[in-house]
Design an enzyme around this catalytic site. Structure first.
Site, PDB file in Angstrom:
ATOM      1  N   HIS A  88     -59.032  27.454  48.063  1.00  0.00           N
ATOM      2  CA  HIS A  88     -60.030  27.455  47.482  1.00  0.00           C
ATOM      3  C   HIS A  88     -59.322  28.282  46.411  1.00  0.00           C
ATOM      4  O   HIS A  88     -59.987  27.728  44.703  1.00  0.00           O
ATOM      5  CB  HIS A  88     -60.279  29.127  47.585  1.00  0.00           C
ATOM      6  CG  HIS A  88     -61.536  28.716  49.363  1.00  0.00           C
ATOM      7  ND1 HIS A  88     -62.133  29.631  49.646  1.00  0.00           N
ATOM      8  CD2 HIS A  88     -62.151  27.391  48.946  1.00  0.00           C
ATOM      9  CE1 HIS A  88     -62.812  29.455  51.052  1.00  0.00           C
ATOM     10  NE2 HIS A  88     -62.490  27.732  50.476  1.00  0.00           N
ATOM     11  N   ARG A 111     -61.853   4.752  51.542  1.00  0.00           N
ATOM     12  CA  ARG A 111     -61.444   3.930  51.774  1.00  0.00           C
ATOM     13  C   ARG A 111     -60.848   3.977  53.952  1.00  0.00           C
ATOM     14  O   ARG A 111     -60.024   5.199  54.088  1.00  0.00           O
ATOM     15  CB  ARG A 111     -59.959   3.173  51.064  1.00  0.00           C
ATOM     16  CG  ARG A 111     -59.181   2.118  52.357  1.00  0.00           C
ATOM     17  CD  ARG A 111     -58.056   1.497  50.518  1.00  0.00           C
ATOM     18  NE  ARG A 111     -57.265   2.136  50.675  1.00  0.00           N
ATOM     19  CZ  ARG A 111     -56.658   2.038  50.125  1.00  0.00           C
ATOM     20  NH1 ARG A 111     -56.560   0.567  49.052  1.00  0.00           N
ATOM     21  NH2 ARG A 111     -55.339   2.759  50.124  1.00  0.00           N
ATOM     22  N   ASN A 145     -51.007  -2.949  43.133  1.00  0.00           N
ATOM     23  CA  ASN A 145     -49.538  -2.707  44.060  1.00  0.00           C
ATOM     24  C   ASN A 145     -49.384  -3.086  44.748  1.00  0.00           C
ATOM     25  O   ASN A 145     -48.061  -3.313  44.766  1.00  0.00           O
ATOM     26  CB  ASN A 145     -49.887  -0.741  44.174  1.00  0.00           C
ATOM     27  CG  ASN A 145     -50.244  -0.203  43.497  1.00  0.00           C
ATOM     28  OD1 ASN A 145     -50.881  -0.444  42.343  1.00  0.00           O
ATOM     29  ND2 ASN A 145     -50.586   1.309  44.169  1.00  0.00           N
ATOM     30  N   ASP A 146     -50.343  -3.144  45.993  1.00  0.00           N
ATOM     31  CA  ASP A 146     -49.719  -3.959  47.071  1.00  0.00           C
ATOM     32  C   ASP A 146     -49.806  -5.838  46.719  1.00  0.00           C
ATOM     33  O   ASP A 146     -49.129  -6.925  47.307  1.00  0.00           O
ATOM     34  CB  ASP A 146     -50.787  -3.531  48.601  1.00  0.00           C
ATOM     35  CG  ASP A 146     -50.289  -2.347  49.207  1.00  0.00           C
ATOM     36  OD1 ASP A 146     -48.720  -2.915  49.152  1.00  0.00           O
ATOM     37  OD2 ASP A 146     -50.743  -1.910  49.058  1.00  0.00           O
ATOM     38  N   ARG A 148     -42.266  -2.888  45.266  1.00  0.00           N
ATOM     39  CA  ARG A 148     -42.641  -2.176  43.796  1.00  0.00           C
ATOM     40  C   ARG A 148     -41.263  -0.652  43.900  1.00  0.00           C
ATOM     41  O   ARG A 148     -41.798  -0.449  42.645  1.00  0.00           O
ATOM     42  CB  ARG A 148     -44.050  -1.203  44.082  1.00  0.00           C
ATOM     43  CG  ARG A 148     -44.025  -0.471  43.721  1.00  0.00           C
ATOM     44  CD  ARG A 148     -45.698  -0.246  43.532  1.00  0.00           C
ATOM     45  NE  ARG A 148     -46.156   0.340  44.885  1.00  0.00           N
ATOM     46  CZ  ARG A 148     -46.978   1.418  44.421  1.00  0.00           C
ATOM     47  NH1 ARG A 148     -47.823   1.806  43.264  1.00  0.00           N
ATOM     48  NH2 ARG A 148     -47.432   1.548  45.997  1.00  0.00           N
ATOM     49  N   CYS A 166     -58.721  -1.546  41.997  1.00  0.00           N
ATOM     50  CA  CYS A 166     -58.460  -0.118  41.867  1.00  0.00           C
ATOM     51  C   CYS A 166     -56.644   0.092  42.152  1.00  0.00           C
ATOM     52  O   CYS A 166     -56.161  -1.139  42.407  1.00  0.00           O
ATOM     53  CB  CYS A 166     -58.796   0.501  43.210  1.00  0.00           C
ATOM     54  SG  CYS A 166     -58.817  -0.172  44.881  1.00  0.00           S
TER      55      CYS A 166
END
Lengths: 824, 206
Positions: free
Chosen positions: A470, A617, A737-738, A748, A785
């Protein structure tokens, strides 16, 4: 003294009553030929006030008619306020029979006089007992008990059971069997349609309602398991999901009204909560970097360290049970006043958190054990500390993240009350932190955070805590830099030690608390602070601008969310929705949270987006994110192994929980789309779709609303990228990225292959270009993305290659919009 | 009982009557404001029985006066003072009256007050005067009566004053908690008044 033994029991000639209140005996249907009725216990109501005694006796008579003899003995011998031993004796004598007499009294002096009266009466024809209990409730209950033929012990026990109830403000938590005899119990059920089910906020409203109908002894439950609706922690522990059947049962006074009101409350809960729900706490932590300090709220602070002691010194015991009980009451009262004052000064999320805390202070499940300990001889502070710790321990041990999050609130409340006992007043420790102070603490609690003036202070460094608690939400919203999980190596620096709190986020090195920094470090930090402020200011201007290139091309800019809490850092109207919400961060190292917690998390994203698309996802575990017990162990090449959708489909038990939560979220709010990671073959999409249809059918048969959301895939496997037309999906998003790894066959994280792993590699660019063209040709939305969107030069190359949708980290939203506006 | 007994009754009733307003004022500060009125009602009733009481042996007279207080006072102080006198009366019975038997009787009476009020010294009640007085008496049995009387009155006065700084944890005043500090306890005050009255009568007749 003469002793009154000359009175006829029951049916004999009875001494005339004083004050004209002689009860009449009704003919008893079970009366024997000899004319003797079955004796019932007589009730003597003793009060300092004649009016109170008569009034209470009248109320009790109203319940039972003349089946039970009830006498009032109020006032002193002159008829003024006080008690009259003679009058009590007369009443007891007139009531006396073989079943005996129960005496109820109001305040201490009345008890002393009642005892005296009984002692002076000497031997009687039946037993006399003086009952400790609330006068009105006690008399009514005693009358009802006696009318049912209960013996004196049972009548006394019934009244004394009200003592605990009066102390705690509730009746016993057991179902049904505490029902008041003679009052029919009322039970009604309804379906909980409120999204998210019976979470904290509706729970608080329900508890408040139950308290307004305290005499009805309202219980809530599933039909088989009931808890007292007056205890917030008990009601929270039900964890009733949306779609479940909720049953109310009441058996006390006003039972029907209470049940009707509760049903109306549940049915009146809007299908969509009015304000942003409380963040779902606790669990959603980045599995990586567990031991390292983490940024809970980004920023940079330079200033003196100030130690915030959260556990106050316990006050000296007073050595008297009643004084300790009063100390508890006073402290709770003060804590409540403080929290009310705080909550008036804040808004929305903060006020909601405080409302939960205020309600905890009213919770008998917390307060009652403390009173029991005090009565058993513990000092108030010890009793409070131990009882809090027990409840906190139980909540922390719960597998439910919801209860875990409540544990933090409970700890917060606990410390506030201890402070009040120790006389720390407003909860602000006497020495207020100096200007620009970096507040170092084990765990910063929300109410403590809100009690400090952050316009003057630097930031927060917590030894414990979590980035999703919180208080992190509060800190981000107020732009207060905050580091969590510093661990114990920080030690206890001398207050005033100069320090730098570096919480600038992942781009700028390790987040840390630097003690005694060098002059150069301070100069550098101050420079970065200024730069950060300037950047925030200039970027803030871009945030509100539309993302349109110089050529008039509108670009859809969405945000990538690593944790549900990340949305607190960005306003929904500054972006076009969520382009990627990763769900692997729900994973806490041992298990995914249950369906409810997942639903809460997804629903929260949808609420935030307000109808804008939210692409969630499914779990992308395996590969570089192994999952103990689930990943295939010792894969020679995990990046080419069972990961993403492959792993999910191989574990349908776990996958179905996620799909159920997603299907419910899809029906609860508009905008949800579901994206599958690491898809290589169309069958993987179709298998998932089939599973989705199954769980939707299942949920609907359970009476829960559910929809199959639109499906899409992350394009990261070259085979899929090259044959995208084979996939029956409504959108795709390129996971650069992949994709770069697989297209360039370079890891990477390999420093040696930095030149090979090239986002601008012509092979990569051609694939992206072809996907963009396919999208334009067929109308299939193609987004990107991944890290490429986070770098201005790479973002420009994406735009050049025809991409019109991107998803960027919230922190880079302004920069991305600026890059787009200045392109081409 | 004797003429002394009658004088004791009259002296006790007189001092309560004289100080009724003061007791009520004290009680208004930290209680329900009826101590003076209640005690006056009780002791007036006792005074009305002076002749009957004087005809009884001391033990019986105390017992009877105690019962009258119980029946007439109308507040918690009735059973408390009543219990004190009844227990003292029972202790003395028809037996001889001496400093030692009075000390033993007072001891029984104070124990009864403790039991009746579920209290003890330190809770800002009449016991804060009665307990020290009882102990003082028990410790000074061998001294000449005038010395004993002087010492007892000093102890009563000092003990009364000590209640001013106490926080009440029993009775109506306990509702005030710390706010009860700074006021004399009315029960301790009435006990002191009664002890002084008794000492005065005994001193005159010694």
């Amino acid at each position: 003294m003469t002793v009154a033994t000359d009175l006829e029991p029951m049916m004999g000639a009875r001494t005339p009553m004083r004050r004209g209140t002689a009860p009449t005996l009704v003919p008893d249907p079970d009366a024997t030929e000899a004319g003797t009725a079955i004796p019932t216990v007589g009730l003597c109501v003793v009060s300092h006030s004649p009016l109170v005694a008569e009034g209470v006796a009248a109320m009790a008579r109203q319940m039972v008619g003349s089946q039970v003899r009830i006498e009032a003995a109020g006032g002193n011998p002159d008829g003024g306020l006080g008690t009259d031993v003679g009058r009590i004796q007369a009443a007891v004598r007139s009531l006396m029979g073989p079943a005996g007499v129960a005496i109820l009294f109001d305040l201490g002096g009345a008890e002393t006089n009642a005892e005296m009266a009984v002692e002076l009466l000497g031997e009687l024809s039946g037993p006399v007992r003086i009952c400790h209990g609330p006068l009105v409730e006690g008399a009514v209950l005693a009358a009802v008990e006696a009318s049912g033929g209960a013996d004196l012990d049972a009548v006394v026990a019934a009244v004394q059971a009200q003592v605990a109830a009066a102390v705690a403000g509730t009746t016993e938590a057991e179902p049904a069997d505490t029902a008041v005899p003679g009052i029919p119990s009322v039970e009604k059920a309804t379906t909980l349609t409120h999204p998210g089910g019976l979470h904290a906020r509706p729970c608080v409203r329900l508890v408040q309602l139950a308290k307004r109908h305290a005499a009805a002894d309202l219980k809530v439950g599933t039909g088989t398991h009931f808890v007292s609706a007056i205890s917030l922690s008990a009601v929270l522990s039900l964890r009733m999901p949306e779609g479940s059947t909720i049953v109310f049962r009441a058996s006390g006074l006003g039972a029907r009204a209470a049940v009707d009101a509760a049903i109306a409350l549940i049915e009146g809960l809007e299908r969509v909560p009015t304000a942003s729900g409380l963040p779902v706490g606790g669990r959603m932590e980045d599995a990586a970097g567990a031991a390292a300090a983490r940024v809970a709220a980004p920023g940079l602070a330079v200033g003196p360290v100030w130690l915030d002691t959260t556990v106050p010194v316990e006050p000296e015991p007073l050595g008297d049970v009643w004084a300790e009980a009063e100390r508890l009451d006073t402290a709770i009262l003060q804590a409540r006043r403080e929290l009310m004052a705080l909550s008036r000064a804040v808004h929305d999320d903060a006020a909601a958190i405080l409302a939960v805390q205020i309600e905890l202070l009213n919770d008998p499940a917390l307060v009652e054990p403390v009173r029991r300990r005090i009565i058993a001889g513990d000092p108030a502070a010890v009793a409070w500390r131990v009882a809090c710790a027990e409840l906190v321990g139980r909540q922390k041990a719960a597998t439910d993240p919801y209860l875990q999050a409540r544990a933090a609130d409970l700890e917060d409340v606990g410390v506030r009350v201890l402070r009040a006992m120790a006389g720390h007043g407003s909860g602000v420790t006497p020495s207020y932190p100096p200007d620009n102070a970096i507040v170092l603490t084990d765990v910063m609690t929300p109410s403590r955070f809100l009690s400090l003036d952050w316009r003057r202070l630097g930031g927060v460094a917590q030894r414990g805590g979590s980035a999703t608690c919180h208080v992190a939400v509060l800190a981000r919203a107020r732009r207060v830099p905050m580091l969590v999980r510093l661990g114990t190596q920080v030690g206890n620096p001398v207050p005033g030690t100069p320090a730098i709190l570096d919480a600038e986020g992942r781009d700028s090195g390790t987040p840390s608390l630097i003690l005694n920094p060098s002059d150069e470090q301070i100069t550098d930090a101050k420079r970065r602070q200024t730069a950060l402020a300037t950047r925030r200011e200039s970027e803030a201007a871009w945030l509100t601008q539309p993302a349109v290139g110089r050529n008039g091309q509108k670009i859809t800019v969405m945000v990538t969310i690593d944790t549900p809490a990340a949305i607190d850092t960005v306003a929904p109207e500054h972006c076009d929705g969520i382009g990627l919400a990763r769900t692997e961060f729900l994973w806490d190292g041992n298990a995914l949270p249950g369906e409810e917690a997942q639903f809460d998390a997804y629903y929260r994203l949808l609420r935030w987006a307000g109808g804008r698309p939210v692409i969630v996802r499914t779990m992308d575990l395996g590969g570089d994110k192994p999952m103990a017990g689930l990943s295939v162990e010792e894969e020679a090449n995990p990046f080419l192994g069972v990961r993403g959708i492959r792993l999910s489909l191989a574990n349908p038990g776990i996958f179905r929980v996620q799909l159920r939560a997603l299907a419910r979220a899809a029906a609860a709010a508009p905008g949800l789309k579901v994206m599958l990671p690491m898809v290589t073959r169309p069958e993987e999409v179709e298998d998932t779709r089939a599973l989705f249809h199954q769980v939707v059918a299942e949920l609907r048969s359970e009476g829960t609303r559910a929809e199959v959301p639109p499906l899409g895939i992350t394009v990261e496997v070259p085979a899929a990228a090259l044959t995208i037309e084979r996939f029956d999906v409504t959108f795709v998003s390129i996971g650069t990225n992949d994709l770069i790894q697989y297209v360039t066959a370079a890891a990477r994280d390999s420093a040696a292959l930095r030149d090979v792993y090239d986002p601008l590699d012509p092979g990569v660019r051609r694939l992206i270009r072809e996907l963009a063209e396919h999208g334009k040709r067929t109308g299939l939305p193609v987004a990107v993305c991944g890290d490429m969107t986070a770098h201005s030069d790479q973002l420009r190359s994406l735009l050049e290659d025809g991409i019109t949708e991107v998803s960027v980290p919230p922190a880079l939203l302004a920069r991305a919009k600026r890059t787009i506006a200045e392109w081409p | 009982m004797t003429a002394v007994g009658a004088r004791l009754v009259v002296a006790a009733a007189d001092t309560i009557r004289t100080h009724a307003d003061e007791l009520t004022t004290l009680d208004r500060a930290i209680g329900d404001g009826d101590h003076g009125i209640n005690l006056r009602r009780g002791f007036d009733a006792v005074a009305e029985q002076t002749e009957e009481l004087a005809a009884l042996p001391l033990g019986g007279a105390l017992e009877k006066a105690g019962v009258t207080l119980v029946m007439k006072v109308g507040g918690a102080s009735g059973p408390l003072y009543g219990s004190l006198l009844i227990a003292m009366g029972k202790s003395l019975g028809d037996g001889p009256v001496s400093v030692a038997t009075i000390a033993a009787a007072l001891s029984d009476g104070v124990e009864k007050v403790k039991a009746r009020g579920r209290s003890d010294a330190g809770a800002k009640t009449m016991l804060d005067v009665l307990v020290p007085v009882r102990e003082c008496l028990a410790a000074n049995l061998d001294r000449p009566v005038p010395d004993i009387l002087t010492t007892i009155q000093e102890v009563a006065d000092t003990s009364l004053e000590a209640t001013r700084d106490m926080v009440a944890t029993k009775g109506r005043a306990s509702f005030l908690g710390p706010r009860s500090r700074g006021h004399l306890d009315p029960g301790a005050r009435s006990s002191t008044l009664l002890i002084r009255a008794v000492c005065a009568v005994v001193g005159e007749s010694a």
